[in-house]
Design a protein around this motif. Structure first.
Motif, PDB file in Angstrom:
ATOM      1  N   GLN A  88      44.966  19.489  40.385  1.00 20.51           N
ATOM      2  CA  GLN A  88      46.217  18.835  40.760  1.00 20.51           C
ATOM      3  C   GLN A  88      47.412  19.736  40.469  1.00 20.51           C
ATOM      4  O   GLN A  88      47.360  20.620  39.619  1.00 20.51           O
ATOM      5  CB  GLN A  88      46.372  17.515  39.988  1.00 20.51           C
ATOM      6  CG  GLN A  88      45.243  16.531  40.215  1.00 20.51           C
ATOM      7  CD  GLN A  88      45.073  16.159  41.675  1.00 20.51           C
ATOM      8  OE1 GLN A  88      46.033  15.888  42.378  1.00 20.51           O
ATOM      9  NE2 GLN A  88      43.829  16.168  42.149  1.00 20.51           N
ATOM     10  N   TRP A  89      48.524  19.455  41.168  1.00 17.01           N
ATOM     11  CA  TRP A  89      49.769  20.161  40.937  1.00 17.01           C
ATOM     12  C   TRP A  89      50.142  20.070  39.459  1.00 17.01           C
ATOM     13  O   TRP A  89      49.988  19.017  38.839  1.00 17.01           O
ATOM     14  CB  TRP A  89      50.870  19.532  41.795  1.00 17.01           C
ATOM     15  CG  TRP A  89      52.216  20.122  41.539  1.00 17.01           C
ATOM     16  CD1 TRP A  89      52.752  21.231  42.122  1.00 17.01           C
ATOM     17  CD2 TRP A  89      53.194  19.650  40.616  1.00 17.01           C
ATOM     18  NE1 TRP A  89      53.994  21.474  41.620  1.00 17.01           N
ATOM     19  CE2 TRP A  89      54.294  20.518  40.686  1.00 17.01           C
ATOM     20  CE3 TRP A  89      53.244  18.592  39.713  1.00 17.01           C
ATOM     21  CZ2 TRP A  89      55.438  20.352  39.906  1.00 17.01           C
ATOM     22  CZ3 TRP A  89      54.377  18.432  38.940  1.00 17.01           C
ATOM     23  CH2 TRP A  89      55.461  19.299  39.050  1.00 17.01           C
ATOM     24  N   GLY A  90      50.598  21.185  38.880  1.00 18.45           N
ATOM     25  CA  GLY A  90      51.034  21.217  37.488  1.00 18.45           C
ATOM     26  C   GLY A  90      49.910  21.436  36.494  1.00 18.45           C
ATOM     27  O   GLY A  90      50.168  21.605  35.305  1.00 18.45           O
TER      28      GLY A  90
ATOM     29  N   GLU B 204      49.232  28.225  36.322  1.00 14.62           N
ATOM     30  CA  GLU B 204      49.528  26.811  36.558  1.00 14.62           C
ATOM     31  C   GLU B 204      49.591  26.578  38.053  1.00 14.62           C
ATOM     32  O   GLU B 204      50.196  27.361  38.788  1.00 14.62           O
ATOM     33  CB  GLU B 204      50.864  26.443  35.925  1.00 14.62           C
ATOM     34  CG  GLU B 204      51.247  24.987  36.148  1.00 14.62           C
ATOM     35  CD  GLU B 204      52.587  24.638  35.526  1.00 14.62           C
ATOM     36  OE1 GLU B 204      53.316  23.856  36.140  1.00 14.62           O
ATOM     37  OE2 GLU B 204      52.893  25.150  34.435  1.00 14.62           O
ATOM     38  N   ILE B 205      48.971  25.514  38.506  1.00 12.78           N
ATOM     39  CA  ILE B 205      48.990  25.174  39.927  1.00 12.78           C
ATOM     40  C   ILE B 205      50.380  24.680  40.298  1.00 12.78           C
ATOM     41  O   ILE B 205      50.892  23.738  39.692  1.00 12.78           O
ATOM     42  CB  ILE B 205      47.920  24.118  40.258  1.00 12.78           C
ATOM     43  CG1 ILE B 205      46.530  24.714  40.000  1.00 12.78           C
ATOM     44  CG2 ILE B 205      48.057  23.635  41.696  1.00 12.78           C
ATOM     45  CD1 ILE B 205      45.391  23.756  40.122  1.00 12.78           C
TER      46      ILE B 205
ATOM     47  N   MET C 103      48.044  27.195  45.224  1.00 14.00           N
ATOM     48  CA  MET C 103      48.976  28.252  44.874  1.00 14.00           C
ATOM     49  C   MET C 103      49.101  28.195  43.355  1.00 14.00           C
ATOM     50  O   MET C 103      49.508  27.165  42.800  1.00 14.00           O
ATOM     51  CB  MET C 103      50.331  28.037  45.542  1.00 14.00           C
ATOM     52  CG  MET C 103      50.273  28.105  47.066  1.00 14.00           C
ATOM     53  SD  MET C 103      49.570  29.634  47.726  1.00 14.00           S
ATOM     54  CE  MET C 103      50.790  30.818  47.230  1.00 14.00           C
ATOM     55  N   VAL C 104      48.692  29.293  42.703  1.00 18.16           N
ATOM     56  CA  VAL C 104      48.663  29.329  41.241  1.00 18.16           C
ATOM     57  C   VAL C 104      49.653  30.384  40.741  1.00 18.16           C
ATOM     58  O   VAL C 104      49.592  31.544  41.161  1.00 18.16           O
ATOM     59  CB  VAL C 104      47.246  29.656  40.719  1.00 18.16           C
ATOM     60  CG1 VAL C 104      47.234  29.644  39.195  1.00 18.16           C
ATOM     61  CG2 VAL C 104      46.231  28.658  41.265  1.00 18.16           C
ATOM     62  N   ASP C 105      50.571  29.959  39.867  1.00 16.20           N
ATOM     63  CA  ASP C 105      51.531  30.879  39.260  1.00 16.20           C
ATOM     64  C   ASP C 105      50.899  31.451  38.006  1.00 16.20           C
ATOM     65  O   ASP C 105      50.715  30.755  37.011  1.00 16.20           O
ATOM     66  CB  ASP C 105      52.824  30.132  38.927  1.00 16.20           C
ATOM     67  CG  ASP C 105      53.921  31.055  38.426  1.00 16.20           C
ATOM     68  OD1 ASP C 105      53.629  32.228  38.089  1.00 16.20           O
ATOM     69  OD2 ASP C 105      55.075  30.597  38.352  1.00 16.20           O
ATOM     70  N   PHE C 106      50.538  32.729  38.083  1.00 14.79           N
ATOM     71  CA  PHE C 106      49.939  33.418  36.949  1.00 14.79           C
ATOM     72  C   PHE C 106      50.979  34.178  36.137  1.00 14.79           C
ATOM     73  O   PHE C 106      50.633  34.995  35.280  1.00 14.79           O
ATOM     74  CB  PHE C 106      48.850  34.389  37.430  1.00 14.79           C
ATOM     75  CG  PHE C 106      47.587  33.692  37.874  1.00 14.79           C
ATOM     76  CD1 PHE C 106      46.663  33.235  36.951  1.00 14.79           C
ATOM     77  CD2 PHE C 106      47.331  33.505  39.219  1.00 14.79           C
ATOM     78  CE1 PHE C 106      45.506  32.590  37.362  1.00 14.79           C
ATOM     79  CE2 PHE C 106      46.164  32.868  39.636  1.00 14.79           C
ATOM     80  CZ  PHE C 106      45.259  32.417  38.702  1.00 14.79           C
ATOM     81  N   GLY C 107      52.270  33.929  36.392  1.00 13.90           N
ATOM     82  CA  GLY C 107      53.331  34.614  35.665  1.00 13.90           C
ATOM     83  C   GLY C 107      53.711  35.924  36.339  1.00 13.90           C
ATOM     84  O   GLY C 107      54.868  36.148  36.649  1.00 13.90           O
ATOM     85  N   LEU C 108      52.750  36.778  36.587  1.00 12.72           N
ATOM     86  CA  LEU C 108      53.006  38.055  37.262  1.00 12.72           C
ATOM     87  C   LEU C 108      53.098  37.884  38.768  1.00 12.72           C
ATOM     88  O   LEU C 108      53.762  38.659  39.446  1.00 12.72           O
ATOM     89  CB  LEU C 108      51.890  39.059  36.947  1.00 12.72           C
ATOM     90  CG  LEU C 108      51.691  39.406  35.474  1.00 12.72           C
ATOM     91  CD1 LEU C 108      50.458  40.265  35.301  1.00 12.72           C
ATOM     92  CD2 LEU C 108      52.924  40.111  34.946  1.00 12.72           C
ATOM     93  N   ALA C 109      52.410  36.883  39.282  1.00 14.02           N
ATOM     94  CA  ALA C 109      52.377  36.641  40.726  1.00 14.02           C
ATOM     95  C   ALA C 109      51.890  35.225  40.991  1.00 14.02           C
ATOM     96  O   ALA C 109      51.170  34.642  40.177  1.00 14.02           O
ATOM     97  CB  ALA C 109      51.434  37.643  41.408  1.00 14.02           C
TER      98      ALA C 109
END
Length: 89
Positions: free
Chosen positions: A11-13, A45-46, A61-67
């Motif tokens: 899920q989102w978040g 984080e999704i 779409m996952v925010d890995f901090g770098l991308a």
């Protein structure tokens, strides 16, 4: 015959980790194609959940901090999961 869309597993978040090493598939033009972007176990984080209609797959779409990287379900695991040899296969 109408096929129901696959329900997303995540899920989102939701905090997740990369289940496998993630390489640039060409979708990040500022990074060399096939370059390692996120090592397996990297936290993220999704930030968006989508659906690939033709393949009937959830896409994250996952925010890995770098991308921010588009991932399929077999490429991520819930935060706190142990990585295994079989992850991603």
């Amino acid at each position: 015959m109408l096929i129901e869309p696959a329900l997303p597993k995540f899920q989102w978040g939701q905090p997740v980790i990369a289940a496998v090493d993630l390489y640039n598939d060409g979708s990040h033009p500022d990074v060399a194609e096939d370059q390692l972007m996120i090592v397996a176990g990297g936290p993220g984080e999704i930030v968006q959940v989508g659906h690939h209609a033709e393949a009937n797959l959830a896409v994250y779409m996952v925010d890995f901090g770098l991308a921010v990287i588009g991932c399929l379900e077999h490429e991520i695991l819930p935060e706190g999961s142990a990585l295994t040899e079989e992850a991603g296969t």
